[in-house]
Design an enzyme around this catalytic site. Sequence first.
Site, PDB file in Angstrom:
ATOM      1  N   SER A  89      -8.944  17.439   0.447  1.00 20.45           N
ATOM      2  CA  SER A  89      -9.665  16.973   1.633  1.00 20.45           C
ATOM      3  C   SER A  89     -10.148  18.134   2.508  1.00 20.45           C
ATOM      4  O   SER A  89     -10.870  19.008   2.045  1.00 20.45           O
ATOM      5  CB  SER A  89      -8.775  16.002   2.426  1.00 20.45           C
ATOM      6  OG  SER A  89      -9.535  15.205   3.307  1.00 20.45           O
ATOM      7  N   ASP A 414     -10.728  10.877  -2.369  1.00 22.42           N
ATOM      8  CA  ASP A 414      -9.843  11.809  -1.672  1.00 22.42           C
ATOM      9  C   ASP A 414      -8.402  11.643  -2.150  1.00 22.42           C
ATOM     10  O   ASP A 414      -7.831  10.554  -2.094  1.00 22.42           O
ATOM     11  CB  ASP A 414      -9.942  11.522  -0.170  1.00 22.42           C
ATOM     12  CG  ASP A 414      -9.302  12.584   0.699  1.00 22.42           C
ATOM     13  OD1 ASP A 414      -8.224  13.086   0.333  1.00 22.42           O
ATOM     14  OD2 ASP A 414      -9.873  12.882   1.762  1.00 22.42           O
TER      15      ASP A 414
END
Length: 552
Positions: A89, A414
């Site tokens: 991320s 993610d």
Amino acid sequence: MSASKQKSGEVRIGHSLHPNEGRFIDKRRKTVFQSLQKLKIHCSQNEVPHIALLGSGGGQRAMVGFLGSLVQLKKAGLLDCILYLSGVSGSTWCMASLYQEPNWSTKLETVKDKIIKRLNGPAVSWGDAYDKLKKYYKKDNFSLTDVWAALVVTTYVKEIDEHKLTDQWNQLSKDPFPIYAAIDKQSKQVEDGDPWFEISPHEAGYSLTGAFVGTSSFGSQFDNGSKKKQQPEMDMLYLQGLCGSALADEDEILTFFWEKIKEFFQKLIPVKTRTFDKMSEDPKAPTEEKCYQVLMDLVDMNLSVLNGKDPSDLDRTIRITMNEFGGGIRSLIFPIEQLNLADKEAAKLYMKRYTKDVCNDLRSFSLGPFDLFLSICTCVNKWIWGRNYNFLHKMTDEAVPVALLESKARDYEDAGLLNNSPYFSVLREERNIDLIISLDFSNGDPFMTVREAAEKCKKLNIPFPEVNIPSEDVEKPKDFYVFKGQNAPTVIHIPLFNVANCGDDVETWRNKYATFQGSYSPEMITDLMEVAGKNIVNNREKLKEQIRAVVG
């Protein structure tokens, strides 16, 4: 499987390292050896420890915090001890910025100043973001990841980075080997799936299964290991969108998306003569203004329902407008009376059906630039993220889970949705990691990542130390934790905000740097760089001690 089986020179099934990664590691080990000598940590060249530095997710907090930590690791003489640099991320946003510069670790002060100057500079213009989005729209598989990259990631990183990860092939000489981590959404949802997905300059694939494709071909269409249709190689902006999209829970992101789409429409309409192509010549087709009005009302209607407000007026306007140019909206859209705002999930389901039907009606016309906006609305409605062709489609290999071989496309997202730190990319047995340094920039429980990694490793029989943390440390964490186990890598865990660098104000710092907020001010960036850097400065000797321990 120790040997690699290769198909068409593109898809590789096997657990061995990519040959180029292996060659890089051999060279990098010499740099690590020299660095250890300077630190008076003595070992033979055959005993050089494999050290991995992990950056967790956390949006721009992770991006800035990771940068501040790396700057201090360089000053402490420890950065050149790192073999692998892996991120999830927001940490991948930092990595993407760093690896734009060949040999960034040799000139980190200069690179850091350049990055901060950009972060403090102007945002990417709406016109440039729209132009980028149009390019992404030409791909076979368009998803919310493309929208997120162009409209959201750019607001944080302040640039459209069109470099390719494979550009770094010939630049990897004096920096740690980069690994960007994501997960396979479908595999996450099944009990025996392998969700852990890694992307390096050489290949992308499933870390634990051992199934990879050349990075330049990730996203292209394959059939039984043979490439059938080339797709554009993903650029670094898309990669940052792929890895960094879980900044909040689904409802919050859903609301944010509709607001962002509305803002996007409003910003672009005043300059439509510059950015919009000609609408359809079909006399029955809706005018640009009416199409725009329907889409805006549809966005507002979704926002109203998400916020618990009655959307009856908007519904009425949509039906009237579409009646004017479409001969009547399809009866598939059921009456507004069926909408029960008190039942939040039922209301969301109603709006999914409503949005789908409006978009389907509009798709019966050729709407020029509004086709893109319709696709965005459809992606939001279906919640499609990171969709790419499956490079394992129709292959036959007993080492690969059957589910991975069947689907034509896969959705990647993610990794923070499963574990907010990229442990499983560096826990591949063939990488032989001796020491993991985990920099945790997560929101909430600062130990969740390392605890979850330990639990998952136990289930998968992957060597990992036992993790025990006093309950009181969750609210008042220290700045340095060490976990050790027999025949397992040593794990150092460093929470970003802790009693050492924040005193009694840990919660204040956490609140100030919430994950989902606007771009940080210059002062916020400076303060966060300093706080993150203290975690390295205050623990330099402890870090050296643990490196010395794994050498011994």
